[in-house]
Design an enzyme around this catalytic site. Structure first.
Site, PDB file in Angstrom:
ATOM      1  CB  ALA A 101     -37.147 -34.130  40.223  1.00 33.65           C
TER       2      ALA A 101
ATOM      3  CE  LYS B 105     -42.610 -12.154  27.986  1.00 40.85           C
ATOM      4  NZ  LYS B 105     -43.922 -12.744  28.058  1.00 40.85           N
TER       5      LYS B 105
ATOM      6  CB  VAL C 133     -39.453 -18.747  23.786  1.00 39.55           C
ATOM      7  CG1 VAL C 133     -39.930 -18.641  22.334  1.00 39.55           C
ATOM      8  CG2 VAL C 133     -38.275 -17.821  24.022  1.00 39.55           C
TER       9      VAL C 133
ATOM     10  CB  ILE D  21     -44.250 -24.749  22.710  1.00 39.06           C
ATOM     11  CG1 ILE D  21     -45.667 -24.408  22.270  1.00 39.06           C
ATOM     12  CG2 ILE D  21     -43.555 -25.638  21.680  1.00 39.06           C
ATOM     13  CD1 ILE D  21     -45.728 -23.622  20.955  1.00 39.06           C
TER      14      ILE D  21
ATOM     15  N   GLY E 193     -55.539 -12.359  31.022  1.00 40.42           N
ATOM     16  CA  GLY E 193     -54.187 -12.516  31.578  1.00 40.42           C
ATOM     17  C   GLY E 193     -53.150 -12.918  30.544  1.00 40.42           C
TER      18      GLY E 193
ATOM     19  CG  ASP F 148     -44.080 -10.912  24.307  1.00 37.83           C
ATOM     20  OD1 ASP F 148     -43.571 -11.058  25.432  1.00 37.83           O
ATOM     21  OD2 ASP F 148     -44.662 -11.824  23.695  1.00 37.83           O
TER      22      ASP F 148
ATOM     23  CE  LYS G 283     -43.108 -14.483  24.371  1.00 42.43           C
ATOM     24  NZ  LYS G 283     -44.554 -14.366  24.126  1.00 42.43           N
TER      25      LYS G 283
HETATM   26  N1  HSE Z   1     -47.982 -11.498  26.394  1.00 44.00           N
HETATM   27  C1  HSE Z   1     -47.429 -12.753  26.015  1.00 44.00           C
HETATM   28  C2  HSE Z   1     -48.240 -13.313  24.857  1.00 44.00           C
HETATM   29  C3  HSE Z   1     -47.450 -13.697  27.193  1.00 44.00           C
HETATM   30  O1  HSE Z   1     -49.351 -12.835  24.623  1.00 44.00           O
HETATM   31  O2  HSE Z   1     -47.764 -14.201  24.173  1.00 44.00           O
HETATM   32  C4  HSE Z   1     -46.610 -14.908  26.996  1.00 44.00           C
HETATM   33  O3  HSE Z   1     -45.255 -14.608  26.805  1.00 44.00           O
END
Ligand code: HSE
Length: 437
Positions: free
Chosen positions: A33, A103, A130, A134, A185, A199, A203
């Protein structure tokens, strides 16, 4: 060495990961940085036992971070589109650069927020929004900037991919795998966002805007989840040499517009992307100069997502430390705002794919030829076919077919005619197929 102060709002899975990566990798981060990157203020409803916040100011009110004159970059990791939007707006109004992993916020309110950021002379950065770890946002904005993108296709929901992989490999039950993804998680606060494709749609919209240079068009995306995928379809797909993946596809159809769709998809198992399993994500981008490029990595989880969040922090901190004005910063969608094009988003009826069909058919002479005739009259060719013997005590057989590419509306019309045949004894199952060549 100049110091750039970070304010982190939200100290949950991703916030905690970000805090710890900034601390553990301090030497590399500061060296890259060209300044000292320091967490000056944390806004969180409660402490995270995995994070030692002794050196930072801690507020229970996240808005205190947006008002802190010492904070240069506000990192929004609380999620959702209501309080998070207010927080980001407050930060922008106070002249702070924003980094977010959100997102939904970018897909649904990005156009408005980007305009506010430009007005305030600051930037909004969203690499973590997204495909987790990656660096696909910077790949599209930077690494592939020489190209006209023809199409992209991605496995961009880790939870959905984890569920489909476990169903295929271990024959596990859908609900059981989802519960495990929640424990690990990976899943969204509301897991229907994962399994119903919302979701992935968020993205995809972001990727498509970066790829084609168009404003975010969340309302245009066609969205179908994986909740209706039957274990037998996973098995039949295998038998045919295919894998079922939940894919986001954005394709430019010259002279017509952009296909923007999220749905379960059969992909030939010989494609690398068909072998992306578990919570991993992958995005395939076809550029007219580079050809196909494939990106792979962890799509969810504390540290992979933190890796992307911190990459944004490093880039912005470097620009701030160098005293670069906002003119030298990358535009929010990689294209000059006044060069974004309002492409027509094609309705799903106009999308062209091949199809997997499964239908219960009466076990009697001539049944198959009646179905073949309808397909042939619609100009749809049968590329592969499996017929299963009737199960004991049953009179109908399962017929499974792969068709040639056809417009969705033509397939829908043919499917309706097939379902109306007296030899068809139930609903037709239809899954789109992409060769991704
Ligand atoms: N719930 C999302 C997934 C988390 O399972 O890809 C990451 O954006």
């Amino acid at each position: 060495m100049k110091r750039i102060n970070i304010g982190i709002c939200g100290l949950g899975t991703v916030g905690g990961g970000t805090f710890n990566v900034l601390s553990e990798n301090r030497r590399e981060i500061n060296a890259r940085a060209l300044c000292e990157v320091q967490v000056a203020h944390v806004g969180a409803r409660s402490d995270n036992p995995a994070c030692n916040t002794d050196a930072a100011k801690v507020s229970r009110d996240i808005f205190a971070v947006a008002q802190d004159p010492d904070v240069d970059i506000l990192v929004e990791l609380i999620g959702g589109t209501t309080i998070a939007k207010d927080l980001v707006e407050k930060a922008l109004a106070n002249g702070k650069h924003v980094v977010t992993a959100n997102k939904a916020l970018i897909a649904e309110h990005g156009n408005e927020l980007f305009a506010k950021a430009a007005e305030a002379g600051v930037s909004i950065n969203y690499e973590a929004a997204v495909a987790g770890g990656i660096p696909i946002i910077s790949a599209l904005r930077d690494g592939l900037s020489a190209n006209q993108v023809e199409w992209l296709a991605g496995i961009i929901n880790g939870t959905g991919n984890f569920i489909l992989t476990e169903m295929r490999d271990k024959g596990r039950d859908f609900a059981d795998v989802l519960a495990e993804a929640q424990e690990l998680g990976y899943a969204e606060a509301d897991p229907t966002f994962d399994v119903e494709g919302i979701d992935a749609a968020h993205k995809l919209v972001i990727l498509a805007s970066l790829a084609f240079g168009m404003p975010l068009q969340y309302n245009g995306v066609f969205c179908e989840g994986i909740s209706k995928i039957e274990p037998m379809d996973v098995e039949y797909a295998n038998e045919l040499g295919y894998r079922i993946k939940h894919l986001g596809v954005a394709r430019k159809v010259e002279g017509k517009g952009i296909e923007l769709r999220v749905h379960p998809t059969l992909i030939p198992e010989s494609r690398l992307i068909a072998n992306v399993d578990g919570v991993m994500n992958s995005v395939l981008v076809k550029g007219n100069a580079v050809g196909p490029t494939l990106f792979y990595g962890a799509g969810a989880g504390a540290l992979p997502t933190a890796s992307a969040v911190v990459s944004d922090i490093v880039r912005v901190a470097r620009q701030l430390a160098a005293g670069a004005g906002t003119d030298s910063m990358m535009p929010s969608l990689g294209f000059a705002d006044n060069k974004l094009q309002d492409f027509n988003i094609l309705p799903i009826e106009e999308a062209e794919t091949a199809f997997y069909l499964r239908l219960p058919v009466a076990d009697e002479p001539g049944a198959l030829s009646k179905i073949a005739q309808i397909l042939s009259e619609a100009g749809i060719s049968i590329e592969a076919l499996i017929q299963k013997e009737p199960a004991e005590g049953q009179s109908s057989v399962s017929v499974i077919m792969l068709t040639s590419r056809v417009l969705e509306k033509q397939m829908v019309a043919a499917a309706k005619d097939i379902e109306a045949l007296d030899i068809v004894e139930g609903e037709l199952t239809r899954i789109r197929v992409e060769a991704l060549k």
